[in-house]
Design a protein around this motif. Structure first.
Motif, PDB file in Angstrom:
ATOM      1  N   LEU A   1      17.179  -5.243   5.006  1.00 39.46           N
ATOM      2  CA  LEU A   1      17.186  -4.366   3.726  1.00 39.46           C
ATOM      3  C   LEU A   1      15.991  -3.294   4.031  1.00 39.46           C
ATOM      4  CD1 LEU A   1      17.502  -7.334   1.672  1.00 39.46           C
ATOM      5  CD2 LEU A   1      19.436  -5.963   1.778  1.00 39.46           C
ATOM      6  N   LEU A   2      15.794  -3.770   4.659  1.00 41.92           N
ATOM      7  CA  LEU A   2      13.649  -2.407   3.851  1.00 41.92           C
ATOM      8  C   LEU A   2      14.459  -0.922   5.090  1.00 41.92           C
ATOM      9  CD1 LEU A   2      10.899  -1.589   4.422  1.00 41.92           C
ATOM     10  CD2 LEU A   2      10.038  -3.164   5.595  1.00 41.92           C
ATOM     11  N   VAL A   3      14.988  -1.636   6.532  1.00 34.38           N
ATOM     12  CA  VAL A   3      15.515  -0.469   7.396  1.00 34.38           C
ATOM     13  C   VAL A   3      16.043   0.790   6.667  1.00 34.38           C
ATOM     14  CG1 VAL A   3      16.774  -0.165   9.388  1.00 34.38           C
ATOM     15  CG2 VAL A   3      14.926  -1.719   9.163  1.00 34.38           C
ATOM     16  N   CYS A   4      17.252  -0.307   5.975  1.00 32.60           N
ATOM     17  CA  CYS A   4      18.202   0.601   5.143  1.00 32.60           C
ATOM     18  C   CYS A   4      18.045   1.043   4.072  1.00 32.60           C
ATOM     19  CB  CYS A   4      19.271  -0.687   4.706  1.00 32.60           C
ATOM     20  SG  CYS A   4      20.185  -0.845   5.985  1.00 32.60           S
ATOM     21  N   GLY A   5      16.851   0.836   3.200  1.00 29.59           N
ATOM     22  CA  GLY A   5      15.858   1.478   2.727  1.00 29.59           C
ATOM     23  C   GLY A   5      15.842   2.358   2.769  1.00 29.59           C
ATOM     24  N   MET A   6      14.700   2.246   3.886  1.00 31.40           N
ATOM     25  CA  MET A   6      13.960   3.404   4.068  1.00 31.40           C
ATOM     26  C   MET A   6      15.343   4.800   5.003  1.00 31.40           C
ATOM     27  SD  MET A   6      10.899   3.196   4.158  1.00 31.40           S
ATOM     28  CE  MET A   6      10.193   4.838   4.525  1.00 31.40           C
ATOM     29  N   THR A   7      16.129   4.427   5.071  1.00 36.25           N
ATOM     30  CA  THR A   7      17.038   4.760   5.829  1.00 36.25           C
ATOM     31  C   THR A   7      17.167   6.425   4.578  1.00 36.25           C
ATOM     32  OG1 THR A   7      18.290   3.881   7.267  1.00 36.25           O
ATOM     33  CG2 THR A   7      19.455   5.899   6.378  1.00 36.25           C
TER      34      THR A   7
ATOM     35  N   ILE B   1       1.237  -1.504  -0.124  1.00 33.79           N
ATOM     36  CA  ILE B   1      -0.146  -0.218   0.025  1.00 33.79           C
ATOM     37  C   ILE B   1       0.777   1.223  -0.141  1.00 33.79           C
ATOM     38  CG2 ILE B   1      -1.915   1.006   0.850  1.00 33.79           C
ATOM     39  CD1 ILE B   1      -2.720  -1.486   2.540  1.00 33.79           C
ATOM     40  N   GLY B   2       1.671   1.342   0.708  1.00 34.28           N
ATOM     41  CA  GLY B   2       2.509   2.222   1.225  1.00 34.28           C
ATOM     42  C   GLY B   2       3.364   2.593  -1.208  1.00 34.28           C
ATOM     43  N   MET B   3       3.422   1.468  -1.316  1.00 35.80           N
ATOM     44  CA  MET B   3       4.392   1.833  -1.980  1.00 35.80           C
ATOM     45  C   MET B   3       3.587   1.672  -3.596  1.00 35.80           C
ATOM     46  SD  MET B   3       7.859   1.632  -2.537  1.00 35.80           S
ATOM     47  CE  MET B   3       7.455   1.808  -4.211  1.00 35.80           C
ATOM     48  N   VAL B   4       1.871   2.067  -3.170  1.00 39.24           N
ATOM     49  CA  VAL B   4       1.298   2.720  -4.148  1.00 39.24           C
ATOM     50  C   VAL B   4       0.665   3.950  -4.628  1.00 39.24           C
ATOM     51  CG1 VAL B   4      -1.173   2.309  -4.822  1.00 39.24           C
ATOM     52  CG2 VAL B   4      -0.010   0.145  -5.021  1.00 39.24           C
TER      53      VAL B   4
ATOM     54  N   LEU C   1      14.894   0.941  -4.888  1.00 40.06           N
ATOM     55  CA  LEU C   1      15.756  -1.157  -4.923  1.00 40.06           C
ATOM     56  C   LEU C   1      16.083  -1.839  -3.414  1.00 40.06           C
ATOM     57  CD1 LEU C   1      17.581  -2.404  -7.094  1.00 40.06           C
ATOM     58  CD2 LEU C   1      19.209  -1.716  -6.419  1.00 40.06           C
ATOM     59  N   LEU C   2      16.468  -0.918  -2.101  1.00 34.31           N
ATOM     60  CA  LEU C   2      16.838  -2.245  -1.338  1.00 34.31           C
ATOM     61  C   LEU C   2      15.429  -2.442  -0.645  1.00 34.31           C
ATOM     62  CD1 LEU C   2      19.614  -0.176   0.829  1.00 34.31           C
ATOM     63  CD2 LEU C   2      19.762  -2.199  -0.519  1.00 34.31           C
ATOM     64  N   ILE C   3      14.236  -1.712  -1.329  1.00 32.41           N
ATOM     65  CA  ILE C   3      13.081  -1.994  -0.995  1.00 32.41           C
ATOM     66  C   ILE C   3      12.793  -3.570  -1.025  1.00 32.41           C
ATOM     67  CG2 ILE C   3      10.363  -1.480  -0.311  1.00 32.41           C
ATOM     68  CD1 ILE C   3      11.769   1.230   0.528  1.00 32.41           C
ATOM     69  N   ALA C   4      12.679  -3.531  -2.876  1.00 36.76           N
ATOM     70  CA  ALA C   4      12.014  -4.477  -3.223  1.00 36.76           C
ATOM     71  C   ALA C   4      13.302  -5.688  -3.109  1.00 36.76           C
ATOM     72  CB  ALA C   4      13.288  -3.935  -5.056  1.00 36.76           C
ATOM     73  N   PHE C   5      14.612  -5.258  -2.341  1.00 37.71           N
ATOM     74  CA  PHE C   5      15.184  -6.878  -2.598  1.00 37.71           C
ATOM     75  C   PHE C   5      14.840  -7.491  -1.399  1.00 37.71           C
ATOM     76  CE2 PHE C   5      19.336  -5.350  -4.890  1.00 37.71           C
ATOM     77  CZ  PHE C   5      19.165  -6.319  -6.217  1.00 37.71           C
ATOM     78  N   ALA C   6      14.393  -6.592   0.365  1.00 41.08           N
ATOM     79  CA  ALA C   6      14.136  -6.806   1.193  1.00 41.08           C
ATOM     80  C   ALA C   6      12.522  -7.901   0.890  1.00 41.08           C
ATOM     81  CB  ALA C   6      13.139  -5.630   2.018  1.00 41.08           C
ATOM     82  N   ALA C   7      11.467  -7.501  -0.438  1.00 38.88           N
ATOM     83  CA  ALA C   7      10.472  -8.474  -0.271  1.00 38.88           C
ATOM     84  C   ALA C   7      11.096  -9.246  -1.457  1.00 38.88           C
ATOM     85  CB  ALA C   7       9.460  -7.595  -1.513  1.00 38.88           C
ATOM     86  N   LEU C   8      12.063  -9.126  -2.227  1.00 38.98           N
ATOM     87  CA  LEU C   8      12.415 -10.316  -2.492  1.00 38.98           C
ATOM     88  C   LEU C   8      13.386 -11.779  -1.965  1.00 38.98           C
ATOM     89  CD1 LEU C   8      13.818  -9.003  -6.071  1.00 38.98           C
ATOM     90  CD2 LEU C   8      11.503 -10.133  -5.651  1.00 38.98           C
ATOM     91  N   SER C   9      13.629 -10.660  -0.592  1.00 37.76           N
ATOM     92  CA  SER C   9      14.256 -12.027   0.200  1.00 37.76           C
ATOM     93  C   SER C   9      13.445 -12.915   0.740  1.00 37.76           C
ATOM     94  CB  SER C   9      15.579 -11.428   0.924  1.00 37.76           C
ATOM     95  OG  SER C   9      15.461 -10.357   1.874  1.00 37.76           O
ATOM     96  N   SER C  10      11.717 -12.183   1.159  1.00 38.80           N
ATOM     97  CA  SER C  10      11.287 -12.445   2.224  1.00 38.80           C
ATOM     98  C   SER C  10      11.017 -14.056   1.940  1.00 38.80           C
ATOM     99  CB  SER C  10       9.714 -12.336   2.736  1.00 38.80           C
ATOM    100  OG  SER C  10       9.138 -12.334   1.015  1.00 38.80           O
TER     101      SER C  10
END
Length: 775
Positions: free
Chosen positions: A197-203, A71-74, A236-245
């Motif tokens: 990865l999500l934390v790094c992306g949001m940072t 939802i946030g990414m939308v 990009l890091l948020i995408a990697f966080a999703a792919l590595s879940s």
């Protein structure tokens, strides 16, 4: 997954090229704007797709977490599209716009997602996480306002609404990062990588937002390109966080975890900084200085009091926990702590194949000390005994007092090192105890139970029970040495099923047998009985011709019981039919599983002979075979010869109907009864299984050898297959082969195996073609 790796490599290369292009600033301004805006729209769509895919792959609360991130990414994607419309399509650069509403949805949604993560704590902690994030956000709002934005507003550099929107970006980002840092240390280990990865992306997004605020407030766009690079890298890091879940995560919260000092004090740091910023901002106003200083001092004192109260509470909790988990007399672990340590040790035992040993100690004649010298003297003796045991144990061992004069030692790892600890403990009691002027020589009765590395079915309760049983066996025998548990120590059902016998003593209380009967009924109802499989081998080429299914009862207290320990209860109390159905169903299910793996194996199942008077048995057997999709030729029904009694007319009909369907019929334990020859004449069977009593004696007993040879010759004349049970040495196998016996089973070839071990054997020695119907 390989595909994810390829996608990550391609996307990383594309984003890297995009970032290099942004930093290089090549092309005209219109080109740069178009490429940058369209690039962020495409990147946002890609990240949204990755998050949506992660939500689709997950389940339960994990799915809800990634739905909120999606939802946030939308919202972020919508903001990117609106911003591209304004900047690229219409050629304007307004601030604020409706795009900001879309962008700001991302930190809010990510914060909600973090609060929904299963972090192994109570609902109170989730509320606390939200409050901590809000405290940090408000504190940084105050810092930003007093240090930068309030002076900027006073100078007329921007409108109040624009400043509020601009400040919302870093404030929300900092709140999200605070919650993320608190959650990161408390989630399941498998969640660490995607959350990090999500934390790094949001940072990186927070850094980019700060650059955005700086550029728009001061109308200085020289650093915008660095913010764009940070945005692209963060996405990009948020995408990697999703792919590595990880889809295998436990959806339930773990046990309560202790709150770390970092978790405790992190929200207070920005409060102190905010007070410092306020002091600097308003200290120059003379009329406010005294009140401001007093207010700041008051807040500091309140915080100091909070720190002291929290510290006292933590020390109190530690003390209460210690009292709840230790024995008040000796200071050793109590029963609760020992059981917790034992349960944890058994988890490591199953995961890492680590040996676990439990030593149970009980002081002999301790009651005489209490009666003769009084309970205070007995307590002092227990304290000294605890000190001696603890002095022999390793730092990794757990020594506990379970009550009275009973001690236990939990040892993990190398069994040889554990044995050294045990011998040291026993030697420690060679010296007398000095109590109230008396030298008292007390020795313990010691019992040991070991969960070997390969014993994956052992439970903590059973292991402790086995150690107790071994200790009581040592106490009954008055042995000074160590008694190690063996299955023979457990009470077993006697021959008639009307009671049970304990080691060295007959237990005459029939209530125990009735208790065992009730537990057996419950085990049958819960389908708690299991099967082991003993392979049968062709004596001529050593190929596997099939397996025999043997029923076992994993009793929670008595250990793994063989059929001789409970089948008499089955016969005496009318439990034959449900046992037959349970064994047949489990065996055929297993054969069907092996067939799906490409291994077609025949199975022999023992059926109680009185069941042969049940005319519905053939139809039931055929129905089970049909359900599993197995040919009837893969099943052999074995009937114990000394139990072939009752209605012969029905028995003939049932056997004939089974054979008409293709099911093979065998007489088990042939030679153990007295009507064998008449059965061969009257009943149409396919196989004879020679009783192990004849087979094991064939080398030493000339009469037994003559009978075995005669039975094999008779079976050959009647066209029957002969199977020898209990073959334990090569000489016996060779002699049986010379006599003309076709099939053998016994410990020479293999003991009964678990389904997993049987599968390994089948894979290493596949049945020969045609062997599946010869057993």
């Amino acid at each position: 997954m390989p595909r994810v790796g390829r996608v990550g490599t391609v996307v990383t290369a594309a984003i890297l090229a995009f970032c290099v292009w942004l930093l290089g600033g090549w092309g005209s301004q219109a080109t740069r704007i178009a490429v940058e805006d369209i690039g962020f729209v495409v990147l946002a769509l890609f990240v949204t797709g990755c998050c949506g895919h992660a939500a689709w792959r997950q389940h339960g609360r994990q799915r809800t977490v990634w739905i909120w991130v999606t939802i946030g990414m939308v919202g972020y994607t919508a903001g990117s599209v609106i911003w591209a419309y304004h900047e690229w399509w219409r050629g304007e650069n307004p601030f604020p716009t409706t795009a900001d509403a879309g962008y700001l949805i991302l930190p809010v949604a990510v914060c909600v997602a973090l609060l929904l993560m299963p972090v192994g704590t109570s609902g109170y902690t989730h509320t606390r996480l939200a409050l901590d994030g809000f405290i940090v956000a408000v504190a940084f709002f105050q810092i930003g306002w007093w240090t930068l934005l309030d002076p900027l507003l006073d100078s007329g550099g921007a409108g109040r609404f624009a400043i509020g929107v601009a400040l919302a970006y870093p404030v929300l980002d900092l709140g999200v990062l605070t919650v993320a840092l608190l959650v990161l240390g408390r989630v399941q280990p498998a969640q660490h990588r995607p959350l990090a990865l999500l934390v790094c992306g949001m940072t990186l997004m927070a850094v980019a937002d700060c650059v955005f605020v700086y550029s728009n407030m001061l109308d200085d766009f020289t650093v915008v390109k660095y913010g764009s690079v940070a945005w692209a890298s963060g996405l990009l890091l948020i995408a990697f966080a999703a792919l590595s879940s990880d889809v295998s995560l436990d959806d339930h919260a773990d046990a309560e975890r202790e709150i770390s000092p970092f978790d405790m004090w992190l929200p207070y740091v920005p409060i102190v900084l905010a007070m410092a910023a306020a002091l600097v901002r308003f200290a120059a106003a003379p009329e406010l200085a005294p009140a401001l200083i007093a207010s700041v001092l008051l807040i500091v004192l309140v915080l100091l009091r909070q720190f002291i109260v929290v510290g006292e509470n933590r020390r109190l909790l530690v003390a209460v926990e210690a009292q709840a988990m230790t024995d008040p007399l000796t200071g050793l672990a109590n029963r609760a702590l020992f059981q917790d340590r034992l349960a944890h040790a058994m988890v490591l035992h199953r995961r890492d194949q680590q040996t676990v040993s439990v030593l149970s100690l009980d002081l002999d004649d301790f009651k005489l000390v209490n009666d003769g010298l009084g309970h205070p003297a007995g307590d002092r003796l227990l304290v000294q005994a605890a000190e001696r045991i603890l002095g022999c144990a390793r730092s990794s061992d757990t020594v506990a007092r379970l009550g009275g004069d009973e001690f236990v030692v939990l040892m993990e790892g190398d069994p040889d090192e554990s044995r050294e600890v045990i011998h040291a403990v026993l030697r420690a009691f060679d010296e007398p105890f000095h109590v109230d002027g008396h030298d008292l020589l007390l020795r313990p009765s010691a019992g040991l139970a070991v969960a070997a590395a390969e014993d994956s079915e052992q439970s903590p309760e059973r292991l402790l029970k086995q150690a107790d049983v071994a200790m009581y066996s040592a106490k009954r025998s008055r042995s000074r040495g160590l008694h190690t548990y063996s299955p023979g120590d457990m009470p077993d059902v006697d021959e008639r099923g009307g009671g049970h016998t304990a080691p060295n003593a007959a237990v005459h209380d029939s209530a125990v047998a009735y208790q065992l009967l009730g537990e057996l009924r419950q085990a049958i109802d819960n389908r708690a009985l299991t099967l082991a499989y003993q392979p049968k081998f062709d004596l001529h080429d050593d190929s596997i011709t099939g397996v025999e299914a043997l029923v076992r009862w994993p009793h929670p207290d008595r250990g793994l019981l063989g059929p001789d320990q409970f089948l008499q209860l089955v016969r005496d109390h009318g439990l034959m039919r449900p046992i037959n159905e349970l064994v047949l169903t489990q065996a055929l299910n297993q054969i069907a599983q092996w067939r799906d793996l490409g291994l077609e194996v025949a199975v022999a199942v023992n059926v109680f002979a009185p069941s042969l008077s049940d005319l519905t048995l053939p139809a039931g057997v055929e129905q089970e075979l049909s359900r599993c999709g197995l040919p009837c030729e893969l099943l052999t029904v074995e009937i114990t010869e000394d139990l072939l009694l009752g209605n012969h007319e029905h028995t003939h009909a049932v056997i004939d109907r089974l054979r008409e369907r293709g099911v093979r019929v065998a007489i088990d334990d042939f030679g153990s009864g007295y009507s064998a020859l008449s059965y061969l004449r009257e009943l149409h069977v396919d196989e004879l299984k020679l009783d192990r009593g004849f087979v094991t004696a064939v080398l030493d007993d000339r009469r037994a050898a003559a009978i075995v040879r005669a039975v094999i010759d008779l079976a050959r004349e009647l066209g029957l297959t002969t199977v020898a049970e209990g073959v334990e040495n090569v000489e016996t196998a060779t002699l049986l082969k010379d006599y003309g016996c076709q099939v053998a089973q016994g410990y020479l070839y293999s003991p009964p195996l678990s389904p997993a071990d049987m599968l390994s054997l089948l894979r290493s020695r596949r049945p020969a073609p045609g062997a599946t119907i010869s057993s």
